[in-house]
Design an enzyme around this catalytic site. Sequence first.
Site, PDB file in Angstrom:
ATOM      1  N   ASP A  25       0.882  -1.163   0.000  1.00 19.32           N
ATOM      2  CA  ASP A  25       0.000   0.000   0.000  1.00 19.32           C
ATOM      3  C   ASP A  25       0.921   1.216   0.000  1.00 19.32           C
ATOM      4  OD1 ASP A  25      -1.633   2.123   0.571  1.00 19.32           O
ATOM      5  OD2 ASP A  25      -2.433   1.321   2.443  1.00 19.32           O
ATOM      6  N   LYS A  87       3.382  11.343  -3.038  1.00 16.26           N
ATOM      7  CA  LYS A  87       2.321  10.767  -3.872  1.00 16.26           C
ATOM      8  C   LYS A  87       1.475  11.863  -4.536  1.00 16.26           C
ATOM      9  CE  LYS A  87      -1.363   7.296  -3.348  1.00 16.26           C
ATOM     10  NZ  LYS A  87      -1.934   6.358  -2.353  1.00 16.26           N
ATOM     11  N   GLU A 189      -7.289   0.940  -4.426  1.00 14.88           N
ATOM     12  CA  GLU A 189      -7.291   0.812  -2.961  1.00 14.88           C
ATOM     13  C   GLU A 189      -8.637   0.358  -2.401  1.00 14.88           C
ATOM     14  OE1 GLU A 189      -5.655   4.601  -1.855  1.00 14.88           O
ATOM     15  OE2 GLU A 189      -3.681   4.046  -2.612  1.00 14.88           O
ATOM     16  N   ASP A 211     -12.933   5.657   1.333  1.00 15.80           N
ATOM     17  CA  ASP A 211     -11.495   5.579   1.587  1.00 15.80           C
ATOM     18  C   ASP A 211     -10.893   6.979   1.602  1.00 15.80           C
ATOM     19  OD1 ASP A 211      -8.770   5.201   1.574  1.00 15.80           O
ATOM     20  OD2 ASP A 211      -8.742   3.813  -0.119  1.00 15.80           O
TER      21      ASP A 211
END
Lengths: 664, 185
Positions: A25, A87, A189, A211
């Site tokens: 992840d 990211k 994800e 999420d």
Amino acid sequence: MTLFQISEPGESAAPHEARLAAGIDLGTTNSLVATVKSGMATVLNDEQGRPLLPSIVRYLPDGTAQVGYEAGDWQAKDPRNTIVSVKRFMGRGVRDIAYGEALHGEMLPYEFVDAPGMARLRTCAGVKSPVEISAEILKAARARAEAHLGGELAGVVITVPAYFDDAQRQATRDAARLAGLNVFRLLNEPTAAAIAYGLDNAAEGIYAVYDLGGGTFDISILKLSRGVFEVLATGGDSALGGDDFDQRIFCWVLEEARLPPLSSEDARLIMVRVREAKEFLSRHDKAPITVKLSSGLTVDLTLDARTFATITENLVARTLRAVKKALRDAKLLPEEVKGVVMVGGSTRMPQVQRAVAGAFGRQPLNNLDPDKVVALGAAIQANLLVGNRTGEDWLLLDVIPLSLGLETMGGLTEKIIPRNAAIPAARAQEFTTFRDGQAAMSIHVVQGEREMVADCRSLARFELKGIPPMVAGAARIRVTFQVDADGLLSVRAREETAGVEAEVTVKPSYGLSDDEIAAMLKDSAAHAREDAQRRALKEAQVEAQRLIEATEAALREDVRLLAAEEIARIETAIARLQTLILGDNRREITLAMDDLAYETQEFARRRMDQGIQRALAGKRVEELARGAASAPPMPAEPSGAFAPSGLPAPSASEASASRPEKTT
Amino acid sequence: MDLTCDFFTLFRLAPRFRLDVAALAARYLELQNSVHPDRFAQAGQAERRLSMQWAARVNEAYRTLKEPLARAQYLLRLAGRDPEAASGALAEDTDFLMQQMEWREEVRQARQERSMAALRELRQRLAREVQAQYEALAARFDDEHDLAAAVGQTRRLMFQEKLRAEIDDALAFLEDAEDAENAGA
């Protein structure tokens, strides 16, 4: 599981020892590595027993990098060389980042360097692209997995936000390549979370996965049935996450304490305290924020839960709007959703929990650790993909988050593949020329929902040249979009009038070009050129061995589909490759792999055909016969490697009026 | 079976307009289960490539057969009739065109007045009408085998589905605007 029996009893591939696979992840704030050990998915801790790997990279003047907690300690002391939340820069240009900064009212302590496509950061170790920085995190994840498992990883599943566009996905794949990882699949994800949750709870029905991570927000609506995870719709915001909540508190601190402009060290210091306060508020009514600044000033404030909820209200509202849109896309009402799975550390915030409960009219599910569930799902999927079957099988059907299309006359977007289309997907559409004698057509590939190209993300531009001279509107240019199971796009265009053919295939290069990657592999971490070559050879050998194993397994299963001479040819090609693997000539290995691939093409086709026949065998024989008796004529579709969808082409008049591409 | 076989053959279904949606969905899962790239993650390149092409094809087939309008258009195309190319076919159908203009005017007005209630009412009314049209279309295809009539009917439905999408967009726009207002307040 009865529905999905893959191989007949006694026909399964020869038993082999379990191959090593892991799920990663790769998060905005923290990353995690997990693997399946004796049937159980487990998150792998570091030597100090900590499960998280903070997604922080610090570069040192000697060119080396620190990753994780070690780097995190330097956030305030060395902000320029200590990169957090990289990211958020993946697949993004300087302008996107500047816009984000303006939007969030923040100032990042980095020195950005404009580069075609993706922004780069200047550090004391040189100019680094977000792909390289992410690769450092992945290398650390890889090292952790290999130390635990005691061997080299055969491959990994890396998770990405469902709402990541093509450029961001491509950048993630490039980072994995740079880290020397074989990626079985990029997995969304929320889908990963659904696997972990669904398999654990034997869930059936419609589920939503909410999420909210450190820097991204995803909402996915899935249909779970025995053995199938089918994503019906997905939505979100790839620039909305816990970081934004931090930013709101940060701004509140600046205002309340009436602080003068801050040094980047002080700003980072406050930010660290702000994050602690946010986490504290998940369990308490108020949180103290005390910071001693380098200027001698002291900040001493108390943030209460209600104020926190108020200053972040419209962030939460933004997520709810995305929830509504995803439900609309799935053609469902909130009450049809059986459960809402909460994922990402940011869902611990009480105001988020309350808002989600309100939107769905039910308490969200919190029985899995929201920090770990994505990594666990990725590990479970990696274990399936590496071939370590545990007897149970499941099928995962995912979608693309944003429409893919191209630019037509007047800067308008023509959608080719709509958002929420199931992947893999291939679709073709025909276009024509705008001017008499037009010899080239420029094709601009974009992603997004807006009507104007300028409002969508530009993925790639290329030119189709060599169109034979014709009057305007006479050329037939077929543009085919193909999205693979990772959600990555490739586009090709072909001029199809009698006997003439021009063709070009592109992969969006918003990330990095293959040459750039090759150069980085060469330069990376003080590796000599010789080292890069050795590594390339090793990669070829591993790949070749994989191909041989796959071919041999296929032969064991389906040798009867082949004639004796076909078997002989394949076996010769295997033997030759086997010999070459032992040597050190990479080029020869690659060529021999091509030969083997060529010799097995027909075999692959027959096997696939057999699989399809088997899938449908024994089902409704009477209907089958009926279908065959009244078989309709074949659609007139051009044959092509991509098996284009055969969407009806716009009529000639329509095409010349509204659909031609601009000339170059 | 190869990649260019038609969607009905691929799903082993008779080429009819009325179809068993449950059977379609079940076939879809069976097919994906045997061709999906996740089943070939460790296979050779040739097989992985084929698997992706097949999975894309199966997805496209499912999408086409699942939606009634796409299915109707596909059936007509299989029969060599392209409803999109048949421009002018509606020109004589003045009643229908008049009615469409009235609908459009109502949608425009509701949107202008920001009336979600009016839009929802329109949407319901249109849904009933469209439903009736599909039933008529099924009769043209499967009972009367009157393809010429099916082309006209399909073209009408293309108009109506477009209108339906416009109403949905207008509703979504108003809902979002409302949410944004509430959040800002």
